[in-house]
Design a protein around this motif. Structure first.
Motif, PDB file in Angstrom:
ATOM      1  N   SER A   1       0.821  -1.199   0.000  1.00  0.00           N
ATOM      2  CA  SER A   1       0.000   0.000   0.000  1.00  0.00           C
ATOM      3  C   SER A   1       0.858   1.254   0.000  1.00  0.00           C
TER       4      SER A   1
ATOM      5  N   SER B   1       0.270   5.757   0.587  1.00  0.00           N
ATOM      6  CA  SER B   1      -0.609   6.595   1.388  1.00  0.00           C
ATOM      7  C   SER B   1      -1.876   6.991   0.659  1.00  0.00           C
TER       8      SER B   1
ATOM      9  N   PRO C   1      -4.927   1.912  -1.820  1.00  0.00           N
ATOM     10  CA  PRO C   1      -4.664   0.645  -1.158  1.00  0.00           C
ATOM     11  C   PRO C   1      -3.733  -0.265  -1.915  1.00  0.00           C
TER      12      PRO C   1
ATOM     13  N   SER D   1     -13.473  -6.187   3.102  1.00  0.00           N
ATOM     14  CA  SER D   1     -12.471  -6.589   4.084  1.00  0.00           C
ATOM     15  C   SER D   1     -12.236  -5.429   5.047  1.00  0.00           C
ATOM     16  N   PRO D   2     -11.698  -5.696   6.243  1.00  0.00           N
ATOM     17  CA  PRO D   2     -11.414  -4.598   7.181  1.00  0.00           C
ATOM     18  C   PRO D   2     -10.513  -3.526   6.561  1.00  0.00           C
ATOM     19  N   LYS D   3      -9.542  -3.943   5.761  1.00  0.00           N
ATOM     20  CA  LYS D   3      -8.646  -2.967   5.145  1.00  0.00           C
ATOM     21  C   LYS D   3      -9.385  -2.111   4.130  1.00  0.00           C
TER      22      LYS D   3
ATOM     23  N   ARG E   1     -12.519  -1.369   4.232  1.00  0.00           N
ATOM     24  CA  ARG E   1     -13.347  -0.445   5.016  1.00  0.00           C
ATOM     25  C   ARG E   1     -12.516   0.741   5.528  1.00  0.00           C
ATOM     26  N   PHE E   2     -11.279   0.461   5.946  1.00  0.00           N
ATOM     27  CA  PHE E   2     -10.400   1.526   6.430  1.00  0.00           C
ATOM     28  C   PHE E   2     -10.134   2.543   5.326  1.00  0.00           C
ATOM     29  N   TRP E   3      -9.813   2.041   4.106  1.00  0.00           N
ATOM     30  CA  TRP E   3      -9.517   2.958   3.013  1.00  0.00           C
ATOM     31  C   TRP E   3     -10.750   3.765   2.607  1.00  0.00           C
TER      32      TRP E   3
ATOM     33  N   PHE F   1     -13.116   4.691   4.662  1.00  0.00           N
ATOM     34  CA  PHE F   1     -13.264   5.700   5.722  1.00  0.00           C
ATOM     35  C   PHE F   1     -12.261   6.821   5.514  1.00  0.00           C
ATOM     36  N   ALA F   2     -11.016   6.451   5.146  1.00  0.00           N
ATOM     37  CA  ALA F   2     -10.002   7.472   4.877  1.00  0.00           C
ATOM     38  C   ALA F   2     -10.416   8.341   3.696  1.00  0.00           C
TER      39      ALA F   2
ATOM     40  N   TRP G   1     -13.477   8.973   2.814  1.00  0.00           N
ATOM     41  CA  TRP G   1     -14.574   9.826   3.271  1.00  0.00           C
ATOM     42  C   TRP G   1     -14.034  11.039   4.020  1.00  0.00           C
TER      43      TRP G   1
END
Length: 269
Positions: free
Chosen positions: A8, A10, A13, A172-174, A176-178, A180-181, A183
């Protein structure tokens, strides 16, 4: 079976996009195709049923309906009803080992088309062979990324793909993280979810099995409109060994980024 870097950065993903294997330079894309957003190669908006239209984008092959004898989907080679164009029935052999005796085979264009029809996705028959090439290309790229991870553990390792499962619509959790980032900082991070997800179970020598998660993303297209895809491939965080692998990879990336920034700052002075 069916984006590509497992590391990944910054802003996204995945680090290195996988370009479509089809040569689009000979075509004459319209303004909408060259300026529109990248997307899954399968057109999901022209579904014949409202239920299918609401379904998440996904690979058309049902990877869960596997033949227990060969761990492959049981797909018909017979032409679909109202099919006007004859499609090839030959299946391409992949480079991905299934066991000591053979490699996985990809579905033929006819099987691929039958899978699309069964899911209610209207697809021009003349485009199916191109779609199969993209499908196979993405799987080959995913396997190469898995080999990079595996060879960090053991350079001599010869892993096998024991089985796999498509999990469309399950972020996947990852991922979802991306999202959120994206957003929070839409100008810096990707705001589009992956168009598909697979879980691949890799068998190592000695019988140990490791689960890998693959998120498939659309990347910005080439200037000529050619599609570009990106894969985020990594071991699932469900074992101590995989957690160690992920921590080691993240530390390596952080140090590489630090050294690069340090060298750039020194050069500026």
């Amino acid at each position: 079976m069916g984006q590509t870097a497992s590391q990944s950065v910054s802003s996204a993903p995945a680090a290195t996009p996988a370009r479509c294997p089809i040569d689009h330079s000979a075509s004459h894309p319209s303004a909408s195709s060259s300026s529109g957003p990248a997307k899954c190669p399968i057109e999901h908006d022209k579904s014949s049923t409202s239920a299918a239209a609401k379904a998440p984008a996904q690979c058309p092959i049902d990877h869960d309906a596997l033949n227990p004898l060969n761990q492959m989907p049981t797909l018909s080679q017979a032409p679909a009803a109202h099919q006007a164009v004859a499609l090839p029935t030959e299946r391409e052999t992949s480079t991905i080992p299934r066991d000591e005796g053979g490699k996985w085979e990809y579905p033929s264009p006819q099987q691929f088309y039958n899978a699309l029809v069964r899911k209610g996705w209207e697809t021009p028959e003349e485009h199916v062979e191109t779609m199969v090439q993209i499908h196979n290309f993405l799987n080959e790229q995913a396997w190469q990324e898995i080999l990079k991870w595996e060879r960090k553990e053991n350079p001599e390792i010869q892993p096998q793909l024991a089985r796999f499962r498509g999990r469309p619509g399950e972020l996947s959790p990852k991922a979802r993280f991306w999202l959120f980032a994206g957003w929070l900082l839409p100008t810096r991070f990707n705001t589009e979810p992956p168009f598909d997800r697979h879980d691949w179970i890799v068998r190592r020598r000695g019988g140990e099995e490791v689960r890998y998660v693959i998120d498939y993303y659309s990347a910005p297209p080439e200037p000529d409109g050619s599609p570009v895809f990106s894969l985020d491939v990594r071991p699932a965080l469900d074992s101590v060994g995989s957690i160690k692998q992920r921590i080691a990879a993240a530390t390596e990336e952080a140090w590489a980024s630090f050294r690069e920034n340090n060298a750039r700052n020194q050069g500026a002075h």
